[in-house]
Design an enzyme around this catalytic site. Sequence first.
Site, PDB file in Angstrom:
ATOM      1  NE  ARG A 108     -47.569 -12.834 -26.995  1.00 47.86           N
ATOM      2  CZ  ARG A 108     -46.763 -13.757 -27.934  1.00 47.86           C
ATOM      3  NH1 ARG A 108     -45.421 -14.074 -27.546  1.00 47.86           N
ATOM      4  NH2 ARG A 108     -48.073 -14.583 -28.299  1.00 47.86           N
ATOM      5  CG  ASP A 135     -42.300 -22.906 -21.688  1.00 47.50           C
ATOM      6  OD1 ASP A 135     -42.574 -23.807 -22.428  1.00 47.50           O
ATOM      7  OD2 ASP A 135     -41.859 -22.385 -21.598  1.00 47.50           O
TER       8      ASP A 135
END
Length: 285
Positions: free
Chosen positions: A40, A147
């Site tokens: 990531r 989010d």
Amino acid sequence: MTAPRTAAIGASEFGFVSDLVRREAAIVLEPGKEYLVEARLAPLARAAGTGSVSDYVRALRQTGDHRQRWAVVEALTTNETSWFRDPGVFEGLRTELLPRLQSVRSVHHTLRFWSAAASTGQEVYSLAMLLADSLEPARRHQILATDISNEVLERARTGRYSQLEMNRGLPARHLVRFFERSGTGWNVGAQLRRDITFRALNLAAPFVALPTFDVVLMRNVLIYFDIPTKRSILRRVRQVLAPDGWLVLGTAESTRGIDDEFEAVRFGGLTAYRPATNASPLRRA
């Protein structure tokens, strides 16, 4: 010649990243997740021009740049999603939960839904399509989509998807009815957008200025938190949930053993949770 393999992230650097995401977002990265951090953060390391993820993290520790640290947190939030993910859940909403909700709400009542951890928007737009198909014509509704990641939230707000993304679970009839072709991709139509509000929100932090919701969808997100954080989130959800409202979790998630103030009720393929003081003769899960 094959390029040499980048060395895995060091233990000290992994510890720093783990502490950072736990502190900022209450996300738990257990030992063994080094591969995830490496994958990531590799794009961030390349963009910064550092030789490896470990080099990138060491530089981050020295500079204390808040924007870069938040970029790390966003990179490590999981954004796996698809249209109508877990079809049994949406079928239970359509055939059982929404009719029950409409039967106990005045037609003048605006139904309020919260899609927490909305990611790139497939869930919230799936919900909007379901409501367009299932609610009484005169019934008004509003959807809040939140989010922690501003990046994925902006993608959701934009509502543009590639053909590959459209192929992940979207029925053809919904494609024709609710989307517009745009070049090689598709845009969400105005009909779905009009009742949705997008907002950045960290579930691990206090909820600020939220209305009372009839249904909260918080699916496949509690699994990333430790037990105390799960308990805190569920307590705050109850504070913004109508006394006879419903909480929908992921199919592998449950309030059992975490918050006994919720009661589970099964509707076919859907298990929904409501404040325990509103128990009814419905079959318990």
